[in-house]
Design a protein around this motif. Sequence first.
Motif, PDB file in Angstrom:
ATOM      1  N   MET A  39      -2.457   5.284  -7.737  1.00 63.17           N
ATOM      2  CA  MET A  39      -3.364   3.829  -8.028  1.00 63.17           C
ATOM      3  C   MET A  39      -2.515   3.006  -8.740  1.00 63.17           C
ATOM      4  O   MET A  39      -2.312   1.650  -8.629  1.00 63.17           O
ATOM      5  CB  MET A  39      -4.659   4.202  -8.556  1.00 63.17           C
ATOM      6  CG  MET A  39      -5.464   3.207  -8.503  1.00 63.17           C
ATOM      7  SD  MET A  39      -7.404   3.530  -9.116  1.00 63.17           S
ATOM      8  CE  MET A  39      -7.761   4.883  -8.124  1.00 63.17           C
TER       9      MET A  39
ATOM     10  N   LYS B 293     -10.764   0.235  -8.767  1.00 60.02           N
ATOM     11  CA  LYS B 293      -9.838  -0.255  -7.762  1.00 60.02           C
ATOM     12  C   LYS B 293     -10.149  -1.823  -7.653  1.00 60.02           C
ATOM     13  O   LYS B 293      -9.341  -2.607  -7.441  1.00 60.02           O
ATOM     14  CB  LYS B 293     -10.042   0.245  -6.522  1.00 60.02           C
ATOM     15  CG  LYS B 293      -9.300   1.965  -6.488  1.00 60.02           C
ATOM     16  CD  LYS B 293      -9.315   2.332  -4.938  1.00 60.02           C
ATOM     17  CE  LYS B 293     -10.617   2.909  -4.679  1.00 60.02           C
ATOM     18  NZ  LYS B 293     -10.707   3.832  -3.521  1.00 60.02           N
ATOM     19  N   LYS B 294     -11.278  -2.349  -7.597  1.00 59.95           N
ATOM     20  CA  LYS B 294     -11.802  -3.664  -7.535  1.00 59.95           C
ATOM     21  C   LYS B 294     -11.355  -4.490  -8.915  1.00 59.95           C
ATOM     22  O   LYS B 294     -10.728  -5.532  -8.603  1.00 59.95           O
ATOM     23  CB  LYS B 294     -13.347  -3.738  -7.456  1.00 59.95           C
ATOM     24  CG  LYS B 294     -13.925  -3.448  -6.135  1.00 59.95           C
ATOM     25  CD  LYS B 294     -15.670  -3.559  -6.093  1.00 59.95           C
ATOM     26  CE  LYS B 294     -16.082  -3.438  -4.884  1.00 59.95           C
ATOM     27  NZ  LYS B 294     -17.511  -3.454  -4.738  1.00 59.95           N
TER      28      LYS B 294
ATOM     29  N   ARG C  21       0.982  -1.194   0.140  1.00 57.89           N
ATOM     30  CA  ARG C  21      -0.048  -0.180   0.084  1.00 57.89           C
ATOM     31  C   ARG C  21       0.885   1.266   0.071  1.00 57.89           C
ATOM     32  O   ARG C  21       1.693   1.323   0.871  1.00 57.89           O
ATOM     33  CB  ARG C  21      -0.868   0.040   1.293  1.00 57.89           C
ATOM     34  CG  ARG C  21      -1.905  -0.964   1.262  1.00 57.89           C
ATOM     35  CD  ARG C  21      -2.976  -0.805   2.249  1.00 57.89           C
ATOM     36  NE  ARG C  21      -2.578  -1.111   3.421  1.00 57.89           N
ATOM     37  CZ  ARG C  21      -2.431  -2.395   4.099  1.00 57.89           C
ATOM     38  NH1 ARG C  21      -2.915  -3.262   3.664  1.00 57.89           N
ATOM     39  NH2 ARG C  21      -2.084  -2.458   5.494  1.00 57.89           N
TER      40      ARG C  21
ATOM     41  N   TYR D 223      -1.203  -0.582  -7.271  1.00 54.08           N
ATOM     42  CA  TYR D 223      -1.682  -2.085  -7.950  1.00 54.08           C
ATOM     43  C   TYR D 223      -0.813  -2.365  -8.909  1.00 54.08           C
ATOM     44  O   TYR D 223      -0.993  -3.480  -9.753  1.00 54.08           O
ATOM     45  CB  TYR D 223      -3.305  -1.871  -8.431  1.00 54.08           C
ATOM     46  CG  TYR D 223      -4.288  -1.487  -7.396  1.00 54.08           C
ATOM     47  CD1 TYR D 223      -4.841  -2.484  -6.566  1.00 54.08           C
ATOM     48  CD2 TYR D 223      -4.769  -0.178  -7.047  1.00 54.08           C
ATOM     49  CE1 TYR D 223      -5.794  -2.326  -5.590  1.00 54.08           C
ATOM     50  CE2 TYR D 223      -5.769   0.165  -6.256  1.00 54.08           C
ATOM     51  CZ  TYR D 223      -6.251  -1.046  -5.341  1.00 54.08           C
ATOM     52  OH  TYR D 223      -7.090  -0.464  -4.471  1.00 54.08           O
TER      53      TYR D 223
ATOM     54  N   SER E 168      -7.494  -4.742  -8.384  1.00 49.87           N
ATOM     55  CA  SER E 168      -7.096  -5.654  -7.304  1.00 49.87           C
ATOM     56  C   SER E 168      -7.524  -7.130  -7.669  1.00 49.87           C
ATOM     57  O   SER E 168      -6.392  -7.981  -7.492  1.00 49.87           O
ATOM     58  CB  SER E 168      -8.178  -5.456  -6.028  1.00 49.87           C
ATOM     59  OG  SER E 168      -7.848  -6.223  -4.981  1.00 49.87           O
TER      60      SER E 168
ATOM     61  N   GLN F 180     -14.231   3.514  -7.382  1.00 46.64           N
ATOM     62  CA  GLN F 180     -14.484   2.158  -6.661  1.00 46.64           C
ATOM     63  C   GLN F 180     -14.257   0.756  -7.552  1.00 46.64           C
ATOM     64  O   GLN F 180     -13.523  -0.258  -7.179  1.00 46.64           O
ATOM     65  CB  GLN F 180     -15.594   2.009  -5.698  1.00 46.64           C
ATOM     66  CG  GLN F 180     -15.605   1.294  -4.773  1.00 46.64           C
ATOM     67  CD  GLN F 180     -14.403   1.302  -3.625  1.00 46.64           C
ATOM     68  OE1 GLN F 180     -14.024   2.615  -3.497  1.00 46.64           O
ATOM     69  NE2 GLN F 180     -14.023   0.328  -3.112  1.00 46.64           N
TER      70      GLN F 180
ATOM     71  N   GLU G 189      -6.508   8.611  -2.932  1.00 45.03           N
ATOM     72  CA  GLU G 189      -7.581   7.288  -3.449  1.00 45.03           C
ATOM     73  C   GLU G 189      -7.942   7.776  -4.941  1.00 45.03           C
ATOM     74  O   GLU G 189      -8.304   6.986  -5.848  1.00 45.03           O
ATOM     75  CB  GLU G 189      -8.830   7.332  -2.877  1.00 45.03           C
ATOM     76  CG  GLU G 189      -8.586   6.688  -1.373  1.00 45.03           C
ATOM     77  CD  GLU G 189      -8.134   5.274  -1.354  1.00 45.03           C
ATOM     78  OE1 GLU G 189      -8.743   4.315  -2.281  1.00 45.03           O
ATOM     79  OE2 GLU G 189      -7.278   4.931  -0.535  1.00 45.03           O
TER      80      GLU G 189
ATOM     81  N   ASN H  98      -9.936   4.335 -16.459  1.00 40.79           N
ATOM     82  CA  ASN H  98     -10.559   5.311 -15.825  1.00 40.79           C
ATOM     83  C   ASN H  98     -11.581   5.809 -16.406  1.00 40.79           C
ATOM     84  O   ASN H  98     -12.430   6.375 -15.989  1.00 40.79           O
ATOM     85  CB  ASN H  98      -9.617   6.309 -15.170  1.00 40.79           C
ATOM     86  CG  ASN H  98     -10.223   7.354 -14.156  1.00 40.79           C
ATOM     87  OD1 ASN H  98     -10.677   6.832 -13.203  1.00 40.79           O
ATOM     88  ND2 ASN H  98      -9.936   8.298 -14.553  1.00 40.79           N
TER      89      ASN H  98
END
Length: 249
Positions: A140, A164-165, A128, A144, A168, A161, A134, A155
Amino acid sequence: QALENILAYERFSNRETGLWLEKGWWSPEDQRLFLLLVYGSLEQLLQLDQLISRHARRSMDKLDPFLRGVLRISVYQLCYTDRIQAYAVINEAVNLAKKKRSKAAGLVNAVLRSIDRANGTDKRSISRVPDMDEQNLQDMSLAYSHPLWLVELLNKDFNGQTLKKLLSAHQQPPSLTLRLNLMKGEKEALLTVIRNEGIEVEPLEYLPEAYRVVKHLDLITRSKAYQQGLFHIQSLASMLAVHWLDPRP
């Protein structure tokens, strides 16, 4: 060496790893560890290089190519795996450096011990970015370990959100999947041959020819079924793309 060949000489990762795995001295456990280190280091490359540069206090292009490889796979083990204890990772890296670049062994030792201390007991804490914004795409990208151009492209289509999912999920190791070659026979007949060679598979709900490998005793590319072309190793995404495209003669 495999990692450096992929990154510096732009060799395909599957071909490079395959060349090494064709050598006869691998145990199944060593095969899995080798693939974990190579592909894991590639997946987390931006993070690894940022960590190494910060703790070595020099840019990656100023490091000897051999040392880059040693540091990358060692930092990957320290930060992302629990299979080998930190002291063993560091000792092995230092011994490798002594054999090939004896004057740099001290640097390798210092960098890895510094990262291990910063890592503490929570391996995931290192992945992290401190004080990460964020909404900042640069942060980001680093958090990641995806190239910035790709994060910027995604993007445009996904909100923060969801993005990011997505990033991840992309960091998770993919399942080993294979595609049955239905031109070689009926599905059940092919599966019988494959399973008789100790390759345990389960069907995927999306496609009739797609199977996930659950367990295998040896490298599956050594199996007679693979060598006879009864199946191909292919990602589910690649299989789905062809179905969605629906190509015609």
